[in-house]
Design a protein around this motif. Sequence first.
Motif, PDB file in Angstrom:
ATOM      1  N   VAL A  76       0.859  -1.186   0.000  1.00 25.27           N
ATOM      2  CA  VAL A  76       0.000   0.000   0.000  1.00 25.27           C
ATOM      3  C   VAL A  76       0.896   1.238   0.000  1.00 25.27           C
ATOM      4  CG1 VAL A  76      -1.785   1.255   1.269  1.00 25.27           C
ATOM      5  CG2 VAL A  76      -1.752  -1.228   1.300  1.00 25.27           C
ATOM      6  N   VAL A  77       0.538   2.225  -0.814  1.00 22.73           N
ATOM      7  CA  VAL A  77       1.298   3.472  -0.884  1.00 22.73           C
ATOM      8  C   VAL A  77       0.693   4.463   0.096  1.00 22.73           C
ATOM      9  CG1 VAL A  77       2.008   5.379  -2.349  1.00 22.73           C
ATOM     10  CG2 VAL A  77       1.916   3.067  -3.282  1.00 22.73           C
ATOM     11  N   PHE A  78       1.514   4.928   1.041  1.00 22.28           N
ATOM     12  CA  PHE A  78       1.106   5.926   2.020  1.00 22.28           C
ATOM     13  C   PHE A  78       1.751   7.250   1.647  1.00 22.28           C
ATOM     14  CE2 PHE A  78       0.938   1.881   4.264  1.00 22.28           C
ATOM     15  CZ  PHE A  78      -0.306   1.937   4.857  1.00 22.28           C
ATOM     16  N   ASN A  79       0.976   8.317   1.632  1.00 28.77           N
ATOM     17  CA  ASN A  79       1.483   9.651   1.308  1.00 28.77           C
ATOM     18  C   ASN A  79       1.517  10.486   2.579  1.00 28.77           C
ATOM     19  OD1 ASN A  79       1.619   9.197  -1.509  1.00 28.77           O
ATOM     20  ND2 ASN A  79      -0.580   9.509  -1.648  1.00 28.77           N
ATOM     21  N   TYR A  80       2.712  11.016   2.908  1.00 25.92           N
ATOM     22  CA  TYR A  80       2.844  11.916   4.043  1.00 25.92           C
ATOM     23  C   TYR A  80       2.460  13.319   3.618  1.00 25.92           C
ATOM     24  CZ  TYR A  80       5.592   8.644   6.829  1.00 25.92           C
ATOM     25  OH  TYR A  80       6.009   7.583   7.563  1.00 25.92           O
ATOM     26  N   LYS A  81       1.892  14.045   4.552  1.00 25.98           N
ATOM     27  CA  LYS A  81       1.610  15.457   4.308  1.00 25.98           C
ATOM     28  C   LYS A  81       1.901  16.215   5.600  1.00 25.98           C
ATOM     29  CE  LYS A  81      -2.170  16.361   1.971  1.00 25.98           C
ATOM     30  NZ  LYS A  81      -3.570  16.660   1.691  1.00 25.98           N
ATOM     31  N   MET A  82       2.685  17.263   5.502  1.00 23.39           N
ATOM     32  CA  MET A  82       2.999  18.096   6.657  1.00 23.39           C
ATOM     33  C   MET A  82       2.178  19.379   6.542  1.00 23.39           C
ATOM     34  SD  MET A  82       5.348  16.170   7.925  1.00 23.39           S
ATOM     35  CE  MET A  82       6.406  17.044   9.012  1.00 23.39           C
ATOM     36  N   ILE A  83       1.406  19.693   7.553  1.00 19.72           N
ATOM     37  CA  ILE A  83       0.538  20.866   7.537  1.00 19.72           C
ATOM     38  C   ILE A  83       0.987  21.801   8.655  1.00 19.72           C
ATOM     39  CG2 ILE A  83      -1.822  21.676   7.751  1.00 19.72           C
ATOM     40  CD1 ILE A  83      -2.702  18.825   6.892  1.00 19.72           C
ATOM     41  N   HIS A  84       1.312  23.045   8.282  1.00 20.83           N
ATOM     42  CA  HIS A  84       1.693  24.064   9.269  1.00 20.83           C
ATOM     43  C   HIS A  84       0.460  24.886   9.605  1.00 20.83           C
ATOM     44  CE1 HIS A  84       5.979  23.346   8.738  1.00 20.83           C
ATOM     45  NE2 HIS A  84       5.724  23.237   7.446  1.00 20.83           N
ATOM     46  N   HIS A  85       0.100  24.925  10.869  1.00 19.75           N
ATOM     47  CA  HIS A  85      -0.997  25.777  11.317  1.00 19.75           C
ATOM     48  C   HIS A  85      -0.412  27.112  11.748  1.00 19.75           C
ATOM     49  CE1 HIS A  85      -4.020  22.636  11.130  1.00 19.75           C
ATOM     50  NE2 HIS A  85      -3.144  21.817  11.677  1.00 19.75           N
ATOM     51  N   GLU A  86      -0.787  28.160  11.026  1.00 18.05           N
ATOM     52  CA  GLU A  86      -0.202  29.485  11.238  1.00 18.05           C
ATOM     53  C   GLU A  86      -0.574  30.061  12.600  1.00 18.05           C
ATOM     54  OE1 GLU A  86       1.769  31.010   8.984  1.00 18.05           O
ATOM     55  OE2 GLU A  86       1.636  29.288   7.654  1.00 18.05           O
ATOM     56  N   SER A  87      -1.823  29.894  13.017  1.00 16.31           N
ATOM     57  CA  SER A  87      -2.286  30.575  14.226  1.00 16.31           C
ATOM     58  C   SER A  87      -1.673  29.976  15.493  1.00 16.31           C
ATOM     59  CB  SER A  87      -3.807  30.508  14.321  1.00 16.31           C
ATOM     60  OG  SER A  87      -4.222  29.152  14.353  1.00 16.31           O
ATOM     61  N   GLU A  88      -1.489  28.674  15.545  1.00 18.16           N
ATOM     62  CA  GLU A  88      -1.014  28.051  16.771  1.00 18.16           C
ATOM     63  C   GLU A  88       0.454  27.669  16.716  1.00 18.16           C
ATOM     64  OE1 GLU A  88      -3.629  25.180  15.843  1.00 18.16           O
ATOM     65  OE2 GLU A  88      -5.363  26.353  16.409  1.00 18.16           O
ATOM     66  N   SER A  89       1.109  27.882  15.601  1.00 17.12           N
ATOM     67  CA  SER A  89       2.494  27.460  15.362  1.00 17.12           C
ATOM     68  C   SER A  89       2.683  25.978  15.696  1.00 17.12           C
ATOM     69  CB  SER A  89       3.482  28.335  16.131  1.00 17.12           C
ATOM     70  OG  SER A  89       3.379  28.090  17.519  1.00 17.12           O
ATOM     71  N   VAL A  90       1.727  25.195  15.264  1.00 15.69           N
ATOM     72  CA  VAL A  90       1.745  23.751  15.481  1.00 15.69           C
ATOM     73  C   VAL A  90       1.783  23.087  14.114  1.00 15.69           C
ATOM     74  CG1 VAL A  90       0.435  21.799  16.391  1.00 15.69           C
ATOM     75  CG2 VAL A  90       0.448  23.956  17.619  1.00 15.69           C
ATOM     76  N   MET A  91       2.511  21.993  14.032  1.00 11.48           N
ATOM     77  CA  MET A  91       2.569  21.260  12.781  1.00 11.48           C
ATOM     78  C   MET A  91       1.806  19.946  12.936  1.00 11.48           C
ATOM     79  SD  MET A  91       5.727  20.587  10.197  1.00 11.48           S
ATOM     80  CE  MET A  91       6.896  20.566  11.455  1.00 11.48           C
ATOM     81  N   GLU A  92       1.095  19.583  11.878  1.00 11.12           N
ATOM     82  CA  GLU A  92       0.301  18.358  11.872  1.00 11.12           C
ATOM     83  C   GLU A  92       0.881  17.412  10.818  1.00 11.12           C
ATOM     84  OE1 GLU A  92      -4.396  17.108  11.565  1.00 11.12           O
ATOM     85  OE2 GLU A  92      -3.753  19.054  10.820  1.00 11.12           O
ATOM     86  N   VAL A  93       1.014  16.158  11.191  1.00 11.62           N
ATOM     87  CA  VAL A  93       1.499  15.133  10.273  1.00 11.62           C
ATOM     88  C   VAL A  93       0.313  14.263   9.893  1.00 11.62           C
ATOM     89  CG1 VAL A  93       3.023  13.156  10.000  1.00 11.62           C
ATOM     90  CG2 VAL A  93       3.764  15.113  11.345  1.00 11.62           C
ATOM     91  N   CYS A  94       0.076  14.124   8.579  1.00 10.80           N
ATOM     92  CA  CYS A  94      -1.017  13.295   8.086  1.00 10.80           C
ATOM     93  C   CYS A  94      -0.467  12.250   7.121  1.00 10.80           C
ATOM     94  CB  CYS A  94      -2.066  14.127   7.353  1.00 10.80           C
ATOM     95  SG  CYS A  94      -3.008  15.203   8.441  1.00 10.80           S
TER      96      CYS A  94
END
Length: 112
Positions: A76-94
Motif C-alpha cells: 500500500v502506498v502511504f502519502n505523508y503530508k505536513m501541515i503548518h498551522h499558522e495561528s497556533e504554530s503547530v505542525m500536523e502530520v497526516c
Amino acid sequence: MWWKSNGGFFLAELLLSLSAWLIATTILLPLAIYLIGQSIDLRHGTDAIHLVYERLQEMKLGIAPTEIDRVEKNGVVFNYKMIHHESESVMEVCVEYNGYFSEKRSKCAFAE
C-alpha cells in the motif's frame, strides 16, 4: 429391510440440500467479503498510525522532515503530508492512503 428401494426421495432430498447451501452461500459470502475488507482496512490503518508516530519521533529527534513523502508498506502506498498551522504554530502530520473499498482515508497527529 436394508435392500428396500426408496427411488422417489433422492431428487427431493438433493434439491432441498442444494437450496439450503444456496441460501447459506448468498447470506454468508457477502458477509465474509465485507469482513475481509474490514480486516484489511484495519491493518492499513494500523500501518498508517505507525508511520505517523515514526515521523513524529523523527521530528522530535531533530531530523528534518520533507514536505511530501511516499512510503510503500505491505503493498500500500502511504502519502505523508505536513501541515503548518499558522495561528497556533503547530505542525500536523497526516498520512493518506486508499482503503480496501477505494475510499481515501487519512490518519493525522499533531507535533508539539
